[in-house]
Motif scaffolding. Sequence first.
Motif, PDB file in Angstrom:
ATOM      1  N   ALA A  50      10.810 -14.221   7.476  1.00 18.89           N
ATOM      2  CA  ALA A  50      11.056 -13.587   6.182  1.00 18.89           C
ATOM      3  C   ALA A  50      12.145 -12.531   6.326  1.00 18.89           C
ATOM      4  O   ALA A  50      12.313 -11.945   7.395  1.00 18.89           O
ATOM      5  CB  ALA A  50       9.769 -12.932   5.669  1.00 18.89           C
ATOM      6  N   ASP A  51      12.861 -12.283   5.258  1.00 16.73           N
ATOM      7  CA  ASP A  51      13.873 -11.223   5.241  1.00 16.73           C
ATOM      8  C   ASP A  51      13.144  -9.889   5.079  1.00 16.73           C
ATOM      9  O   ASP A  51      12.533  -9.631   4.033  1.00 16.73           O
ATOM     10  CB  ASP A  51      14.836 -11.471   4.082  1.00 16.73           C
ATOM     11  N   VAL A  52      13.201  -9.043   6.109  1.00 16.83           N
ATOM     12  CA  VAL A  52      12.418  -7.798   6.101  1.00 16.83           C
ATOM     13  C   VAL A  52      12.832  -6.860   4.967  1.00 16.83           C
ATOM     14  O   VAL A  52      11.980  -6.204   4.371  1.00 16.83           O
ATOM     15  CB  VAL A  52      12.469  -7.056   7.463  1.00 16.83           C
ATOM     16  N   ASP A  53      14.116  -6.810   4.663  1.00 17.15           N
ATOM     17  CA  ASP A  53      14.591  -5.923   3.596  1.00 17.15           C
ATOM     18  C   ASP A  53      14.150  -6.421   2.230  1.00 17.15           C
ATOM     19  O   ASP A  53      13.687  -5.643   1.397  1.00 17.15           O
ATOM     20  CB  ASP A  53      16.116  -5.784   3.646  1.00 17.15           C
ATOM     21  N   VAL A  54      14.289  -7.704   1.998  1.00 12.98           N
ATOM     22  CA  VAL A  54      13.890  -8.283   0.715  1.00 12.98           C
ATOM     23  C   VAL A  54      12.395  -8.090   0.500  1.00 12.98           C
ATOM     24  O   VAL A  54      11.953  -7.723  -0.594  1.00 12.98           O
ATOM     25  CB  VAL A  54      14.275  -9.781   0.638  1.00 12.98           C
ATOM     26  N   MET A  55      11.604  -8.302   1.543  1.00  8.57           N
ATOM     27  CA  MET A  55      10.153  -8.120   1.411  1.00  8.57           C
ATOM     28  C   MET A  55       9.814  -6.678   1.040  1.00  8.57           C
ATOM     29  O   MET A  55       9.015  -6.437   0.137  1.00  8.57           O
ATOM     30  CB  MET A  55       9.439  -8.503   2.701  1.00  8.57           C
ATOM     31  N   ALA A  56      10.409  -5.713   1.714  1.00 12.08           N
ATOM     32  CA  ALA A  56      10.125  -4.303   1.418  1.00 12.08           C
ATOM     33  C   ALA A  56      10.549  -3.956  -0.005  1.00 12.08           C
ATOM     34  O   ALA A  56       9.817  -3.278  -0.726  1.00 12.08           O
ATOM     35  CB  ALA A  56      10.823  -3.399   2.427  1.00 12.08           C
ATOM     36  N   GLU A  57      11.715  -4.434  -0.415  1.00 11.97           N
ATOM     37  CA  GLU A  57      12.195  -4.162  -1.767  1.00 11.97           C
ATOM     38  C   GLU A  57      11.250  -4.746  -2.814  1.00 11.97           C
ATOM     39  O   GLU A  57      10.977  -4.123  -3.841  1.00 11.97           O
ATOM     40  CB  GLU A  57      13.598  -4.740  -1.956  1.00 11.97           C
ATOM     41  N   GLN A  58      10.737  -5.936  -2.558  1.00  9.74           N
ATOM     42  CA  GLN A  58       9.873  -6.584  -3.533  1.00  9.74           C
ATOM     43  C   GLN A  58       8.443  -6.045  -3.519  1.00  9.74           C
ATOM     44  O   GLN A  58       7.793  -6.000  -4.560  1.00  9.74           O
ATOM     45  CB  GLN A  58       9.866  -8.094  -3.305  1.00  9.74           C
ATOM     46  N   LEU A  59       7.969  -5.627  -2.357  1.00  7.63           N
ATOM     47  CA  LEU A  59       6.611  -5.085  -2.294  1.00  7.63           C
ATOM     48  C   LEU A  59       6.553  -3.666  -2.843  1.00  7.63           C
ATOM     49  O   LEU A  59       5.515  -3.220  -3.327  1.00  7.63           O
ATOM     50  CB  LEU A  59       6.085  -5.129  -0.855  1.00  7.63           C
ATOM     51  N   ARG A  60       7.675  -2.936  -2.741  1.00  3.77           N
ATOM     52  CA  ARG A  60       7.854  -1.609  -3.347  1.00  3.77           C
ATOM     53  C   ARG A  60       6.715  -0.632  -3.101  1.00  3.77           C
ATOM     54  O   ARG A  60       6.410   0.194  -3.949  1.00  3.77           O
ATOM     55  CB  ARG A  60       8.057  -1.749  -4.854  1.00  3.77           C
ATOM     56  N   GLY A  61       6.039  -0.743  -2.018  1.00  2.00           N
ATOM     57  CA  GLY A  61       4.957   0.197  -1.749  1.00  2.00           C
ATOM     58  C   GLY A  61       3.666  -0.121  -2.479  1.00  2.00           C
ATOM     59  O   GLY A  61       2.697   0.621  -2.364  1.00  2.00           O
ATOM     60  N   ASP A  62       3.641  -1.200  -3.232  1.00  2.00           N
ATOM     61  CA  ASP A  62       2.427  -1.595  -3.943  1.00  2.00           C
ATOM     62  C   ASP A  62       1.414  -2.261  -3.013  1.00  2.00           C
ATOM     63  O   ASP A  62       0.239  -2.385  -3.362  1.00  2.00           O
ATOM     64  CB  ASP A  62       2.756  -2.560  -5.081  1.00  2.00           C
TER      65      ASP A  62
END
Length: 134
Positions: A50-62
Amino acid sequence: RLSTMTKKDIAKIAKEFGLIYYGCCEPLDKKVDILRSISNLRKVGVSPWADVDVMAEQLRGDYVYSRKPNPAFVAVRTDPDHIRQETEAAVQACLRCGCPCDITLKDISTVNHRPENLIVWAQTVSDVLDKYYD
C-alpha cells in the motif's frame, strides 16, 4: 476480500461484531471509501504494497494506522538503513495526517538461521520511534 463485496454487505456483517480491525496483505490505499462504510472499524492494516502516504491521508486520524512492514527484510539480509527508511516513511505520514500508528512485523516464515535479524529489526524500529515520539 473487499473487492468481492458491496459496502452494504460489509456493513451488515460488521454489525455482528464489536470493534473491527481490517487488513492483512491486501493493499487498501484505493479502498478506504469502502472501509469507511464500516461504522465500528477502528484499525486498518497498511500492507507493504500500500502507498503509506495515501493511506495516512485517507485515514486522517479516524483510525489506527497499523503498518505491516515487509517481512522479507528480516528473511535473508537485514538492512537497518532500509528498515529505518521504511519506518520513517510510515511515521512521518502518520504524524503529518494525525494518525495513531502501530507497527507490527508479521508473516515471518524464516530468518535464514539468523535470529539476530529480528533483534536488528526491533532495535532499528525502536530507534526511529524514539526519534519521533519522545
